[in-house]
Design a protein around this motif. Sequence first.
Motif, short mmCIF file in Angstrom:
data_model
loop_
_atom_site.label_atom_id
_atom_site.label_comp_id
_atom_site.label_asym_id
_atom_site.label_seq_id
_atom_site.Cartn_x
_atom_site.Cartn_y
_atom_site.Cartn_z
N ARG A 176 -22.37 -14.48 0.58
CA ARG A 176 -23.34 -15.29 1.17
C ARG A 176 -22.90 -15.44 2.87
O ARG A 176 -21.34 -15.75 2.75
CB ARG A 176 -23.52 -16.68 0.73
CG ARG A 176 -24.42 -17.44 1.12
CD ARG A 176 -24.82 -18.82 0.49
NE ARG A 176 -23.64 -19.26 0.16
CZ ARG A 176 -23.17 -20.36 0.69
NH1 ARG A 176 -23.63 -21.13 1.65
NH2 ARG A 176 -21.97 -20.91 0.41
N VAL A 177 -23.60 -15.21 3.60
CA VAL A 177 -23.14 -15.27 4.91
C VAL A 177 -23.03 -16.58 5.56
O VAL A 177 -23.79 -17.67 5.66
CB VAL A 177 -24.08 -14.56 5.83
CG1 VAL A 177 -24.01 -14.48 7.40
CG2 VAL A 177 -23.93 -13.00 5.29
N PHE A 178 -22.01 -17.05 6.41
CA PHE A 178 -22.03 -18.01 7.47
C PHE A 178 -22.01 -17.39 8.78
O PHE A 178 -21.38 -16.61 9.00
CB PHE A 178 -20.70 -18.63 7.31
CG PHE A 178 -20.49 -19.54 6.08
CD1 PHE A 178 -20.85 -20.94 6.12
CD2 PHE A 178 -20.22 -19.15 4.91
CE1 PHE A 178 -20.72 -21.85 4.87
CE2 PHE A 178 -20.00 -19.66 3.94
CZ PHE A 178 -20.26 -21.14 3.86
N LYS A 179 -23.05 -17.86 9.61
CA LYS A 179 -23.28 -17.08 10.96
C LYS A 179 -22.94 -17.88 12.07
O LYS A 179 -23.18 -19.25 12.00
CB LYS A 179 -24.74 -16.68 11.10
CG LYS A 179 -25.35 -16.16 12.35
CD LYS A 179 -24.98 -14.58 12.17
CE LYS A 179 -25.36 -13.98 13.17
NZ LYS A 179 -26.61 -13.03 13.25
N HIS A 186 -9.06 -26.97 6.76
CA HIS A 186 -9.62 -27.21 8.13
C HIS A 186 -10.32 -26.13 8.95
O HIS A 186 -10.66 -26.38 10.00
CB HIS A 186 -8.33 -27.78 8.80
CG HIS A 186 -7.58 -28.87 8.42
ND1 HIS A 186 -8.27 -30.19 8.18
CD2 HIS A 186 -6.50 -29.07 7.83
CE1 HIS A 186 -7.31 -31.08 7.62
NE2 HIS A 186 -6.33 -30.23 7.37
N CYS A 187 -10.68 -24.90 8.01
CA CYS A 187 -11.02 -23.85 8.57
C CYS A 187 -12.64 -24.05 9.20
O CYS A 187 -13.13 -24.56 8.53
CB CYS A 187 -11.09 -22.76 7.70
SG CYS A 187 -11.51 -21.11 8.16
N MET A 188 -12.78 -23.64 10.58
CA MET A 188 -13.94 -23.98 11.14
C MET A 188 -14.45 -25.23 11.21
O MET A 188 -15.43 -25.45 11.74
CB MET A 188 -15.26 -22.93 10.29
CG MET A 188 -14.59 -21.75 10.08
SD MET A 188 -14.31 -20.55 11.56
CE MET A 188 -15.97 -20.19 12.24
N GLU A 189 -13.71 -26.29 11.12
CA GLU A 189 -14.22 -27.55 11.03
C GLU A 189 -14.77 -28.03 12.37
O GLU A 189 -15.64 -28.88 12.66
CB GLU A 189 -13.12 -28.66 10.57
CG GLU A 189 -11.94 -29.08 11.21
CD GLU A 189 -11.25 -30.00 10.69
OE1 GLU A 189 -10.57 -30.69 11.40
OE2 GLU A 189 -11.01 -29.95 9.33
N ASP A 190 -14.32 -27.70 13.34
CA ASP A 190 -14.73 -28.02 14.76
C ASP A 190 -15.99 -27.48 15.22
O ASP A 190 -16.59 -27.79 16.25
CB ASP A 190 -13.79 -27.74 15.90
CG ASP A 190 -12.45 -28.90 15.81
OD1 ASP A 190 -12.78 -29.78 14.93
OD2 ASP A 190 -11.63 -28.72 16.56
N GLU A 208 -19.40 -28.56 7.62
CA GLU A 208 -19.46 -28.22 6.21
C GLU A 208 -18.95 -26.99 5.64
O GLU A 208 -18.95 -26.68 4.44
CB GLU A 208 -21.27 -28.32 5.99
CG GLU A 208 -21.74 -29.60 6.09
CD GLU A 208 -21.08 -30.82 5.24
OE1 GLU A 208 -20.91 -30.57 3.88
OE2 GLU A 208 -20.54 -31.63 5.69
N PHE A 209 -18.66 -26.15 6.58
CA PHE A 209 -17.80 -24.90 6.15
C PHE A 209 -17.04 -25.00 4.87
O PHE A 209 -17.17 -24.39 3.74
CB PHE A 209 -17.35 -24.15 7.27
CG PHE A 209 -16.59 -22.81 6.98
CD1 PHE A 209 -17.39 -21.66 6.75
CD2 PHE A 209 -15.22 -22.71 6.61
CE1 PHE A 209 -16.87 -20.56 6.37
CE2 PHE A 209 -14.70 -21.57 6.08
CZ PHE A 209 -15.34 -20.49 6.05
N VAL A 210 -15.90 -25.80 5.05
CA VAL A 210 -14.98 -26.08 3.83
C VAL A 210 -15.59 -26.55 2.56
O VAL A 210 -15.08 -26.21 1.61
CB VAL A 210 -13.87 -26.67 4.36
CG1 VAL A 210 -13.18 -26.01 5.44
CG2 VAL A 210 -14.14 -28.31 4.87
N ASN A 211 -16.98 -27.24 2.70
CA ASN A 211 -17.29 -27.94 1.60
C ASN A 211 -18.26 -26.64 0.84
O ASN A 211 -18.52 -26.82 -0.34
CB ASN A 211 -17.99 -28.92 2.04
CG ASN A 211 -17.12 -30.29 2.35
OD1 ASN A 211 -16.15 -30.46 1.94
ND2 ASN A 211 -17.63 -30.81 3.32
#
Length: 161
Positions: A6-9, A36-40, A44-47
């Motif tokens: 699934r894509v994160f854009k 902590h990836c992409m958190e800034d 919700e990315f890491v979750n």
Amino acid sequence: MKANGRVFKYGDNVDTDVIIPARYLNSSDPAELATHCMEDIDKEFVNQVQKGDIIVADKNFGCGSSREHAPIAIKASGVSCVIAETFARIFYRNAINIGLPIIECPEAAAGIAAGDEVEVDFDSGVITNKTKGTSFQGQPFPEFMQKIIKAEGLVNYINAK
């Protein structure tokens, strides 16, 4: 070799400071960096990220500092591939060095949306948007790059030789 997820854009100029914020660089543990990836840029990315998911971005993904922590955090989060219109050159090389598959394809970056299911065939370079029933021709990975990725990075590849 294939990636499927699934894509994160994301848009243009996603820099290494939002991929893994500098405040977490006191760790080089991949599992810790992944939390902590992409958190800034995406709280919700890491979750939400699951093993095999794919990041799609526009121009100049991975710009900023030359830290290897950025592709390590992405890979450790479970992302199987990053597709972008273009990558910052140092990020591109760091990603290959640590065994994170990345592929440049402007048409795919434009034609894939967040949440789409995508499959990438690294042998042929074909990127298939299974949600929309469309395909894009990206650059296939040269055999030596596939070997580095299969070995989980350049150091492992060299040590295995």
